[in-house]
Write an enzyme that holds these catalytic residues in place. Sequence first.
Site, PDB file in Angstrom:
ATOM      1  N   ARG A 248      -6.469  27.531   5.685  1.00 36.60           N
ATOM      2  CA  ARG A 248      -6.550  27.754   4.237  1.00 36.60           C
ATOM      3  C   ARG A 248      -6.823  29.226   3.953  1.00 36.60           C
ATOM      4  O   ARG A 248      -6.224  29.831   3.078  1.00 36.60           O
ATOM      5  CB  ARG A 248      -7.621  26.862   3.623  1.00 36.60           C
ATOM      6  CG  ARG A 248      -7.183  25.426   3.347  1.00 36.60           C
ATOM      7  CD  ARG A 248      -6.615  24.708   4.571  1.00 36.60           C
ATOM      8  NE  ARG A 248      -6.230  23.346   4.321  1.00 36.60           N
ATOM      9  CZ  ARG A 248      -7.014  22.281   4.574  1.00 36.60           C
ATOM     10  NH1 ARG A 248      -8.208  22.432   5.118  1.00 36.60           N
ATOM     11  NH2 ARG A 248      -6.563  21.071   4.302  1.00 36.60           N
TER      12      ARG A 248
ATOM     13  N   ASP B   4      -2.389  23.705   9.313  1.00 34.82           N
ATOM     14  CA  ASP B   4      -2.554  22.808   8.169  1.00 34.82           C
ATOM     15  C   ASP B   4      -1.397  23.023   7.192  1.00 34.82           C
ATOM     16  O   ASP B   4      -0.489  23.809   7.466  1.00 34.82           O
ATOM     17  CB  ASP B   4      -3.923  23.019   7.504  1.00 34.82           C
ATOM     18  CG  ASP B   4      -4.499  21.694   7.003  1.00 34.82           C
ATOM     19  OD1 ASP B   4      -3.834  21.035   6.182  1.00 34.82           O
ATOM     20  OD2 ASP B   4      -5.590  21.318   7.445  1.00 34.82           O
TER      21      ASP B   4
ATOM     22  N   HIS C 158      -1.124  16.748   7.440  1.00 32.48           N
ATOM     23  CA  HIS C 158      -1.468  18.170   7.287  1.00 32.48           C
ATOM     24  C   HIS C 158      -0.467  19.050   8.042  1.00 32.48           C
ATOM     25  O   HIS C 158      -0.842  19.972   8.757  1.00 32.48           O
ATOM     26  CB  HIS C 158      -2.903  18.426   7.755  1.00 32.48           C
ATOM     27  CG  HIS C 158      -3.933  17.863   6.809  1.00 32.48           C
ATOM     28  ND1 HIS C 158      -4.122  18.374   5.545  1.00 32.48           N
ATOM     29  CD2 HIS C 158      -4.808  16.835   6.932  1.00 32.48           C
ATOM     30  CE1 HIS C 158      -5.083  17.684   4.925  1.00 32.48           C
ATOM     31  NE2 HIS C 158      -5.502  16.737   5.748  1.00 32.48           N
TER      32      HIS C 158
ATOM     33  N   ASP D 130      -6.201  12.999  10.612  1.00 33.86           N
ATOM     34  CA  ASP D 130      -6.784  12.604   9.328  1.00 33.86           C
ATOM     35  C   ASP D 130      -5.749  12.685   8.204  1.00 33.86           C
ATOM     36  O   ASP D 130      -4.741  13.372   8.315  1.00 33.86           O
ATOM     37  CB  ASP D 130      -7.967  13.521   8.973  1.00 33.86           C
ATOM     38  CG  ASP D 130      -7.549  14.988   8.876  1.00 33.86           C
ATOM     39  OD1 ASP D 130      -6.707  15.404   9.691  1.00 33.86           O
ATOM     40  OD2 ASP D 130      -8.039  15.698   7.983  1.00 33.86           O
ATOM     41  N   GLU D 131      -6.035  11.955   7.142  1.00 38.89           N
ATOM     42  CA  GLU D 131      -5.363  12.102   5.855  1.00 38.89           C
ATOM     43  C   GLU D 131      -3.846  12.217   5.962  1.00 38.89           C
ATOM     44  O   GLU D 131      -3.266  13.204   5.517  1.00 38.89           O
ATOM     45  CB  GLU D 131      -5.924  13.329   5.120  1.00 38.89           C
ATOM     46  CG  GLU D 131      -7.412  13.200   4.860  1.00 38.89           C
ATOM     47  CD  GLU D 131      -7.997  14.401   4.124  1.00 38.89           C
ATOM     48  OE1 GLU D 131      -8.792  14.181   3.201  1.00 38.89           O
ATOM     49  OE2 GLU D 131      -7.685  15.552   4.471  1.00 38.89           O
TER      50      GLU D 131
ATOM     51  N   TRP E  14     -16.017  11.613  10.374  1.00 38.29           N
ATOM     52  CA  TRP E  14     -16.304  12.472   9.211  1.00 38.29           C
ATOM     53  C   TRP E  14     -16.488  11.677   7.928  1.00 38.29           C
ATOM     54  O   TRP E  14     -17.229  12.056   7.053  1.00 38.29           O
ATOM     55  CB  TRP E  14     -15.216  13.526   9.046  1.00 38.29           C
ATOM     56  CG  TRP E  14     -13.866  13.025   8.597  1.00 38.29           C
ATOM     57  CD1 TRP E  14     -12.937  12.379   9.354  1.00 38.29           C
ATOM     58  CD2 TRP E  14     -13.293  13.154   7.295  1.00 38.29           C
ATOM     59  NE1 TRP E  14     -11.823  12.093   8.613  1.00 38.29           N
ATOM     60  CE2 TRP E  14     -12.008  12.564   7.338  1.00 38.29           C
ATOM     61  CE3 TRP E  14     -13.733  13.713   6.087  1.00 38.29           C
ATOM     62  CZ2 TRP E  14     -11.166  12.513   6.225  1.00 38.29           C
ATOM     63  CZ3 TRP E  14     -12.893  13.665   4.983  1.00 38.29           C
ATOM     64  CH2 TRP E  14     -11.628  13.067   5.063  1.00 38.29           C
TER      65      TRP E  14
ATOM     66  N   TYR F  24     -20.838  19.052   6.280  1.00 34.75           N
ATOM     67  CA  TYR F  24     -19.771  19.819   5.630  1.00 34.75           C
ATOM     68  C   TYR F  24     -20.363  21.046   4.944  1.00 34.75           C
ATOM     69  O   TYR F  24     -20.849  20.984   3.819  1.00 34.75           O
ATOM     70  CB  TYR F  24     -18.974  18.918   4.674  1.00 34.75           C
ATOM     71  CG  TYR F  24     -17.804  18.253   5.394  1.00 34.75           C
ATOM     72  CD1 TYR F  24     -17.983  17.685   6.657  1.00 34.75           C
ATOM     73  CD2 TYR F  24     -16.528  18.220   4.850  1.00 34.75           C
ATOM     74  CE1 TYR F  24     -16.917  17.101   7.339  1.00 34.75           C
ATOM     75  CE2 TYR F  24     -15.453  17.632   5.530  1.00 34.75           C
ATOM     76  CZ  TYR F  24     -15.667  17.085   6.772  1.00 34.75           C
ATOM     77  OH  TYR F  24     -14.617  16.512   7.454  1.00 34.75           O
TER      78      TYR F  24
END
Length: 758
Positions: free
Chosen positions: A165, A194, A267, A329-330, A396, A421
């Site tokens: 990021r 990502d 991602h 993840d995600e 997480w 976090y």
Amino acid sequence: MHIKKLIGLFILSLALVNCKEESIQITQTQIIPIPNSIELSDSFFTIDENTGVTYDDNLKVSAQFLKNFIETGSQITLKQGNAIQFLIDETLEPEAYKLTVSKKEIKIEASTDQGAFYAVQTLRQLMPVGLENGAFSENEILIQAVVINDKPQFSYRGMHLDVARHMFSVEFIKKYIDALAMLKLNTFHWHLTDDQGWRIEIKKYTKLQEVAAYRDETLVGHYSDRLHQFDGKRYGGYYTQEEVKDIVQYAKERFVTVIPEIEMPGHAQAAIAAYPELGCSDQPVEVAKKWGVFEEIYCPNQKTFAFLEDVLDEVLELFPSKYIHIGGDEAPKTRWKNCEHCQALIKEEGLKDEHHLQSYFITKMEKYLNSKGRQIIGWDEILEGGLAPNATVMSWRGTSGAVEAAKSGHNVIMTPTSHCYFDYYQSENDDEPLAIGGFLPLEKVYGFNPIPEELTENERQYVLGAQGNIWTEYIPTEKHLEYMAFPRMLALSEVVWSQPERKNYKDFVSRLENFHQRLDALKMNYANHLYDIEYETERINDEVYFKLDSNLSEDKIIRLELNGSEPDYESRVYTEPILIDKSMEVKAAVYKFNSKEKLGRTFTQNINYHKAVGAKITINKQPYKAYSGSGAQGLINGISGSDSRYGDKEWLGFWGEDILIEIDFREELEINSIKTRFYNSNGQWIYAPEKILVAFDNNQYQEFNLANDELLINFEFNVANQRAKKVYIKVQNYGTIPEGKQGAGNKAWTFIDEIIIN
Ligand code: ACM
Ligand code: ZN
């Protein structure tokens, strides 16, 4: 107590009065993370031009580190000799050490170089901070005599850093690794790829450098802002393989293992932007310009697997770590549901659904990495659809993933959002830099116990340790990153290194106050919230009291005003809890005793007295433990939650559950309005309820529908002169998050705030 301590210090300084006592201001309580056992003596060892070092060849790295630390930090050059000895003691565990400082010598004993290195890090904290930056100009260093026996609680002690990021210079990454090493952390989890950028050079795929490493522009402000605005500036870059090698080697010399993370199957938008054939649709996409979760994920086709194996081949050459993190993840399944190839593959392999396809994907990659002698780590979503046989789970989303994995005999690493976090807010002050959300103050990090309660004695062995995560969507600069990392990284070091019975927050705070000088010398831009004031409310006999607290030692007091004016050195001193019997604005600050000197910031709290304050409240469900605020009673204590921090003391979080709230006034009252608020931060899977039901006493429930397109959803119900002794409020959870929304497929969170009744 206070007097005794002073006398103790006085005697010590008398003994050293001819020996530059200012050089030795260290006492036994100052080391972070706190060692297992410390026995202090009254004498001291002197390092000067005549001091010699010898070391066993197997302890060379730590011996060189110490020599270098002293020689670059001061004018002193060490000789060959026996004053400082590095010795092998095979009976010690691999990371353990024994450090003995006496009047005549310093002995460092360990079975490995790594253990000796941790002895050196402890010794370093027994030396003046001037050595950290070359400011130490005297010709002797005095070190207090001490015997320290020490070893870590957990074998995995990590910090993560997201460079996708925002990215940071090689020099800064080394500074970060230096900090890990100083705090006896042994793992750097480097999040390299990502949606918003691919940051590692892969020679076989040049478009990863040309396309995937850059985004055209970046979101300005918070993702939850109603209108998304962009800065119009191209952003990006990547670490060359030479730079990566340099960093891995630098870390190795400090006993820090670098674990690379190459995200899959989600991602992955940056990679798909470079090579559209890796996605399901083969349509061009751009490197993401804003934050969140994206639907462009790798299609499990031949091209993708060939690509990922090629990428991993180059990654394995650069990173000798036992573990490779494959993300997991995600990953929204929308594309897979609509992809002919994916659906055919599901049939062909006899898979149940897209979650099992993800499991197929991860298992295939695991096999590949296992065949190269490596193990995988994945975020806890890799449990969905079946865990790959040898995988380690990085938990997480709460701790349930860790419990499930450990119960099935898999290793786990704890990084729950609630405690780990470090991209979350650390203070309730309004002047904090913009953060992703949440609220994770230092004390909460410090209080973290990485071993979930649900595990049996035998299952605990699967908990390898814990890690702090720093996602950098809202952290564009190195100074800002330091601000988020420190001092929370220090608290984490004690969570993972120190024995639980050695932990004590007040003691930690006093060591931290001292450690600030070392961080200053290291030019770390740490946050300091030690003199922030915290409040608590307590209900006693149907009345609510407001209490203030800070990290007060003998010479500090709280001064306050209740009418909204700014406290100064003449304001009243806080001595006892304040009864909430009217609305007020409390302002308070920590002052030095008998002094005009104000420490820290002014604390401000609005208290809105209303009819439910002091009433009795019950909720039929417990809030989620990490988001239990001030408990149910906190919903009617006169204090509203923060507009931006749902993890504070006033918001209550429930995960996937409908709740029924009962407020009992104990006598019939006239009610004219009921108000409350719901948090609605969809990026964090927090969805305001769509339906609320309210009833008075034994009357019928009345139903209300809520809109939910703002970050904060107000609920307000006005009635005319309703008389009631009890109010019932049913809050319906939003349910499973549908496809196309943030967190799709997961249970939604409900966050509710003060219930204001007038
Ligand atoms: C994560 O925070 N998405 C692992
Ligand atoms: Zn596909």
